[in-house]
Design a protein around this motif. Structure first.
Motif, PDB file in Angstrom:
ATOM      1  N   LYS A 111       2.970  -3.627  -2.048  1.00  0.00           N
ATOM      2  CA  LYS A 111       2.778  -5.069  -1.850  1.00  0.00           C
ATOM      3  C   LYS A 111       2.165  -5.361  -0.487  1.00  0.00           C
ATOM      4  N   ARG A 112       2.649  -4.673   0.546  1.00  0.00           N
ATOM      5  CA  ARG A 112       2.112  -4.911   1.909  1.00  0.00           C
ATOM      6  C   ARG A 112       0.689  -4.375   2.067  1.00  0.00           C
ATOM      7  N   HIS A 116      -3.424  -8.635   1.593  1.00  0.00           N
ATOM      8  CA  HIS A 116      -4.600  -9.378   2.064  1.00  0.00           C
ATOM      9  C   HIS A 116      -5.922  -8.726   1.669  1.00  0.00           C
ATOM     10  N   LEU A 117      -5.875  -7.704   0.823  1.00  0.00           N
ATOM     11  CA  LEU A 117      -7.102  -7.060   0.382  1.00  0.00           C
ATOM     12  C   LEU A 117      -7.801  -7.921  -0.672  1.00  0.00           C
ATOM     13  N   GLY A 121     -11.653  -5.527  -5.275  1.00  0.00           N
ATOM     14  CA  GLY A 121     -11.878  -4.129  -4.915  1.00  0.00           C
ATOM     15  C   GLY A 121     -10.602  -3.332  -4.758  1.00  0.00           C
ATOM     16  N   ALA A 122      -9.467  -3.919  -5.166  1.00  0.00           N
ATOM     17  CA  ALA A 122      -8.173  -3.223  -5.065  1.00  0.00           C
ATOM     18  C   ALA A 122      -7.276  -3.684  -6.201  1.00  0.00           C
ATOM     19  N   ARG A 123      -6.635  -2.742  -6.864  1.00  0.00           N
ATOM     20  CA  ARG A 123      -5.729  -3.111  -7.955  1.00  0.00           C
ATOM     21  C   ARG A 123      -4.563  -2.132  -8.059  1.00  0.00           C
ATOM     22  N   VAL A 124      -3.477  -2.645  -8.623  1.00  0.00           N
ATOM     23  CA  VAL A 124      -2.266  -1.849  -8.810  1.00  0.00           C
ATOM     24  C   VAL A 124      -2.123  -1.506 -10.290  1.00  0.00           C
ATOM     25  N   GLY A 151     -16.429   1.822  -4.902  1.00  0.00           N
ATOM     26  CA  GLY A 151     -16.058   0.652  -4.115  1.00  0.00           C
ATOM     27  C   GLY A 151     -14.688   0.099  -4.426  1.00  0.00           C
ATOM     28  N   GLU A 152     -13.822   0.915  -5.032  1.00  0.00           N
ATOM     29  CA  GLU A 152     -12.506   0.424  -5.454  1.00  0.00           C
ATOM     30  C   GLU A 152     -11.363   1.292  -4.938  1.00  0.00           C
ATOM     31  N   ILE A 153     -10.260   0.622  -4.602  1.00  0.00           N
ATOM     32  CA  ILE A 153      -9.012   1.278  -4.201  1.00  0.00           C
ATOM     33  C   ILE A 153      -7.988   1.006  -5.305  1.00  0.00           C
ATOM     34  N   VAL A 154      -7.430   2.065  -5.888  1.00  0.00           N
ATOM     35  CA  VAL A 154      -6.445   1.911  -6.964  1.00  0.00           C
ATOM     36  C   VAL A 154      -5.119   2.516  -6.516  1.00  0.00           C
ATOM     37  N   LEU A 155      -4.041   1.755  -6.708  1.00  0.00           N
ATOM     38  CA  LEU A 155      -2.700   2.205  -6.318  1.00  0.00           C
ATOM     39  C   LEU A 155      -1.829   2.329  -7.571  1.00  0.00           C
ATOM     40  N   PHE A 156      -1.342   3.519  -7.835  1.00  0.00           N
ATOM     41  CA  PHE A 156      -0.463   3.753  -8.985  1.00  0.00           C
ATOM     42  C   PHE A 156       1.002   3.606  -8.540  1.00  0.00           C
TER      43      PHE A 156
END
Length: 323
Positions: A111-112, A116-117, A121-124, A151-156
């Motif tokens: 979450k942190r 603010h991303l 370009g960012a997803r969980v 160009g993407e950040i992915v968080l599992f």
């Protein structure tokens, strides 16, 4: 007689009015006390610390550590934004896996990181248990479709490593499926890294007592009811089983191309800060903050190989192993 009755009635009314006033005052005090006990939202302390006194504002005591934490978190979140701009501009692909015990603080850290991303370009990714159809697929199939594009950040929030700890411990998979997974996953991750995906693997380690405290807190907090699951209590009962599975997982899947990073998370705030610092210390981007600011606390962040060695040395002793 009528006059005496009226006098008695007036006295009774006056008494009732006084009683009502005293009750209102008492309620007012209680309300103030309740307000003071209310937990402030994150960033509130930092945002309001220099505000001037006024009749409409209520002064509260805030721990020095909370202010320092919020200030440091804000700086790190600004750095995350700079990094994301670089990732988008260079069409980098970043994959972050968050694993660990139940109530270890994975979700709070995620979450942190994304707070603010830019959501474009960012997803969980937090998948539910597999459907009947998904159970007939190749095990990794439902995860592969969520890998990052350029160009993407992915968080599992939990990943394919469910098959390394949760599933075998809770008998949701067979021993053969577990063994096959542990042999296959290093090859899969090696392919991802060689294909250009930047891979981070975090394991959040919480102590047994702290996990129990957090489970209890969830039961009484109406805003955390969605976190309660039937598996929670079993996580305590099967603590040692989970520990053995963790040791096996680290041994089989900690590779130089895809190493594990252990986060000691009994102190959630320190865990969050150190996790973000580690990510930023491992990447390049324009106008990056000095390395001194990104120094890691060795009491909080441990390499996968060091965790394996510690567990190896103490697995058959009375030393309490990290969660």
């Amino acid at each position: 007689m009528a006059k005496e009755k009226n006098k008695k009635k007036d006295k009774a009314e006056k008494k009732n009015k006084k009683k009502d006033k005293s009750e209102k005052k008492a309620n007012g005090k209680n309300n103030k006390e309740t307000k003071l006990k209310t937990k402030l939202s994150e960033h509130t302390s930092l945002k309001n610390k220099d505000k001037k006194k006024s009749k409409k504002r209520q002064a509260v005591w805030v721990k020095k550590f909370t202010l320092e934490y919020e200030e440091e978190l804000k700086t790190l979140q600004i750095e995350l934004l700079k990094w994301q701009k670089y990732v988008i501009a260079n069409e980098d692909r970043v994959l972050l896996l968050f694993e660990g015990r139940d109530a270890a603080g994975k979700g709070g850290t995620i979450k942190r990181i994304i707070e603010h991303l830019n959501p474009r370009g960012a997803r969980v990714v937090a998948l539910l248990k597999p459907s009947d159809r998904e159970r007939t697929q190749w095990y990794f199939q439902r995860y592969i479709q969520h890998l990052p594009f350029g160009g993407e950040i992915v968080l599992f929030d939990r990943s394919w490593y469910n098959r390394a700890m949760v599933e075998p411990t809770m008998n949701f998979c067979t021993d053969e499926e577990n063994k096959r997974f542990l042999k296959d996953v290093p090859m899969l991750e090696s392919m991802l890294v060689k294909n250009g995906i930047q891979l981070f693997k975090f394991f959040f380690s919480v102590s047994k007592n702290e996990q129990m405290r957090r489970f209890t807190a969830r039961e009484t907090d109406p805003l955390k009811q969605y976190k309660i699951s039937p598996v929670d209590r079993e996580a305590q009962e099967r603590w040692d089983d989970y520990t053995l599975r963790k040791f096996q997982m680290l041994n089989e899947t900690n590779r130089s191309t895809s190493p594990w990073t252990i986060i000691r998370s009994d102190n959630k705030k320190k865990a969050r800060l150190n996790c973000i610092k580690y990510i930023l210390s491992q990447v390049d981007y324009k106008d990056k903050i000095s390395d001194d600011f990104l120094q890691i606390d060795p009491e909080i962040l441990v390499s996968g190989i060091d965790e394996i060695r510690f567990m190896e040395d103490n697995l058959m002793t009375d030393v309490e192993l990290p969660g």
